[in-house]
Write an enzyme that holds these catalytic residues in place. Structure first.
Site, PDB file in Angstrom:
ATOM      1  N   PRO A  12      60.038 -19.153 -94.232  1.00  0.00           N
ATOM      2  CA  PRO A  12      59.092 -20.253 -94.490  1.00  0.00           C
ATOM      3  C   PRO A  12      59.434 -21.526 -93.723  1.00  0.00           C
ATOM      4  O   PRO A  12      60.606 -21.872 -93.546  1.00  0.00           O
ATOM      5  CB  PRO A  12      59.209 -20.469 -96.007  1.00  0.00           C
ATOM      6  CG  PRO A  12      59.618 -19.149 -96.541  1.00  0.00           C
ATOM      7  CD  PRO A  12      60.540 -18.569 -95.491  1.00  0.00           C
ATOM      8  N   CYS A  13      58.366 -22.229 -93.290  1.00  0.00           N
ATOM      9  CA  CYS A  13      58.540 -23.396 -92.426  1.00  0.00           C
ATOM     10  C   CYS A  13      58.256 -24.719 -93.129  1.00  0.00           C
ATOM     11  O   CYS A  13      58.438 -25.785 -92.532  1.00  0.00           O
ATOM     12  CB  CYS A  13      57.620 -23.280 -91.214  1.00  0.00           C
ATOM     13  SG  CYS A  13      55.847 -23.404 -91.624  1.00  0.00           S
ATOM     14  N   GLN A  14      57.817 -24.684 -94.393  1.00  0.00           N
ATOM     15  CA  GLN A  14      57.310 -25.904 -95.018  1.00  0.00           C
ATOM     16  C   GLN A  14      58.301 -27.060 -94.989  1.00  0.00           C
ATOM     17  O   GLN A  14      57.900 -28.226 -94.842  1.00  0.00           O
ATOM     18  CB  GLN A  14      56.890 -25.629 -96.465  1.00  0.00           C
ATOM     19  CG  GLN A  14      55.615 -24.817 -96.605  1.00  0.00           C
ATOM     20  CD  GLN A  14      55.894 -23.320 -96.598  1.00  0.00           C
ATOM     21  OE1 GLN A  14      56.940 -22.870 -96.134  1.00  0.00           O
ATOM     22  NE2 GLN A  14      54.956 -22.538 -97.099  1.00  0.00           N
ATOM     23  N   LEU A  60      60.569 -27.585 -92.778  1.00  0.00           N
ATOM     24  CA  LEU A  60      61.005 -27.866 -91.412  1.00  0.00           C
ATOM     25  C   LEU A  60      59.901 -28.467 -90.556  1.00  0.00           C
ATOM     26  O   LEU A  60      60.167 -29.080 -89.525  1.00  0.00           O
ATOM     27  CB  LEU A  60      61.510 -26.584 -90.742  1.00  0.00           C
ATOM     28  CG  LEU A  60      62.690 -25.901 -91.441  1.00  0.00           C
ATOM     29  CD1 LEU A  60      62.862 -24.481 -90.911  1.00  0.00           C
ATOM     30  CD2 LEU A  60      63.965 -26.700 -91.250  1.00  0.00           C
ATOM     31  N   SER A  61      58.661 -28.314 -90.991  1.00  0.00           N
ATOM     32  CA  SER A  61      57.520 -28.776 -90.211  1.00  0.00           C
ATOM     33  C   SER A  61      57.484 -30.302 -90.141  1.00  0.00           C
ATOM     34  O   SER A  61      57.842 -30.999 -91.098  1.00  0.00           O
ATOM     35  CB  SER A  61      56.220 -28.261 -90.841  1.00  0.00           C
ATOM     36  OG  SER A  61      55.097 -28.855 -90.228  1.00  0.00           O
TER      37      SER A  61
END
EC number: 2.1.1.37
Length: 391
Positions: free
Chosen positions: A81-83, A85-86
């Site tokens: 998941p990227c949430q 890090l975005s």
């Protein structure tokens, strides 16, 4: 159901955070899926509908035990998941609740290493924000984990626009076990002296920030520059008569929301002799200290980066211009799927929001196929040739 791997599939892989199986599709029929895991019910249902569930283990990756991973894998793939890090998110990094599940995945790799069956290759996919989150500390921590786990590693920033008409830059960290030789033509001797398509400025700065012990295990993966695709957005969207369009009033409201650059692009599109397809997002912007919603359009033949439909501003729209007339509508779930490289016979979730989420949260099938053809298979084939020569 999509075609299974061929009977002579010679490579095995584990797919963590598998979503709808896009990495599996990119790896192709010569690769055998031995284990797949995800927690999202809609994605799991789509995975079953397209591939069956023989290799599927539903649930939180933190609940997976090492003995559930069968045999030995050539590759462990993780689009975690990227949430956190975005650049658009809270930037809590690998300490965040979502992106921090990387460590649950890594716990399994460490357990496999202890058992003498660590995967030859690790493929990690996330947003480029991973390079700079927490001042670069998160990327350093990830590289340190790979190093301690017995891997050499390098990062590539690859935009899906090289293969399909969507602007979607993503970071791919590719790690190879230290005991496996790297073919001479697959690694540069040093950092490129200029910005290359995949060794972007952000990648090179992140590599320079690493502590000296980690730099010794950094690999500048050498990949060919692919030809630009011939297809543009207009080739991926439905025929105008096949889908419903906004009312003239709805379209007018979107046009009135456009910022100045988007209006200028729209004026140029209206001058074109043939039809022009554009893409539009609604975004919140701060103007004179006040938050306002703006419509930002592009007519360069690309869609914007697909997102998950978490709110109205994250849904992408099609702008169709012909003979000076402008029409708009939401992009369909099938159009999202095409822009991610999913085949036409891929069974999407019946619920539109779930189908949009599956594509917007996935990895480009074409990028995985590019890595498979130009990095994964050459490395593995070279390793096998070296092992045979040593016998």
């Amino acid at each position: 159901m999509l075609a299974r791997m061929s009977a002579d599939s010679r490579y095995g892989f584990y797919e963590f955070f598998c979503g709808g199986g896009m990495a599996r599709l990119g790896l192709g029929r010569r690769w055998r899926c031995d284990f797949a895991n995800d927690i999202d019910p809609d994605k799991l249902a789509a995975y079953r509908a397209n591939f069956g569930d023989d290799d599927l283990r539903p649930g939180d990756v933190a609940g997976v035990a090492p003995d559930e991973l069968p045999g030995f894998a050539d590759l462990a793939w993780a689009s975690f998941p990227c949430q956190d890090l975005s650049l658009a998110g809270p930037r809590s990094g690998l300490k965040g609740a979502r992106s921090g599940v990387f460590y649950s995945f890594w716990r399994l790799i460490e357990a496999l290493q202890a058992e003498g069956r660590a995967p030859r290759l690790i493929g990690l996919e996330n947003v480029p924000g991973l390079l700079t989150c927490s001042g670069g500390d998160d990327f350093t921590a990830l590289c340190a984990a790979l190093d301690e786990g017995g891997y050499r590693f390098g990062a590539l920033e690859i935009d899906a626009r090289w293969f399909t008409p969507q602007s979607r830059p993503r970071l791919f960290v590719i790690a190879l076990r230290k005991d496996i030789p790297i073919p001479a033509d697959l690694a540069l001797d040093d950092a490129p002296g200029h910005l290359s398509p995949f060794h972007t400025g952000a990648v090179q700065r992140a590599a320079r920030r690493l502590p000296e012990p980690l730099k010794k295990n950094w690999v500048w993966w050498a990949l060919p520059v692919p030809p630009r695709p011939n297809e543009t957005l207009i080739h991926k969207i439905e025929a105008p008569r096949a889908v419903p369009w906004h009312s003239p009033e709805e379209t007018r409201r979107l046009v009135e929301m456009m910022n100045a650059p988007s209006r200028a692009r729209l004026r140029e599109a209206r001058k074109a002799e043939g039809p022009v397809a554009g893409a539009l997002y609604r975004r919140m912007r701060v103007e004179n200290g006040v938050k306002v919603q703006r419509a930002e359009a592009r007519f360069d033949g690309l869609a914007g980066c697909l997102r998950t439909p978490g709110g109205g501003s994250s849904r992408q729209f099609v702008v169709w211009v012909r003979n000076g007339r402008v029409r708009t509508r939401p992009m369909t779930a099938r159009e999202y799927a095409r822009l991610m490289g999913l085949p036409e016979d891929y069974k999407l979730p019946a619920r539109e929001s779930a189908a949009l989420h599956l594509s917007g949260d996935g990895v480009s099938v074409d990028v995985v196929a590019f890595l498979r053809e130009n990095l994964f298979e050459p490395v593995l084939d070279h390793a096998r040739a070296c092992a045979l020569a040593a016998e």
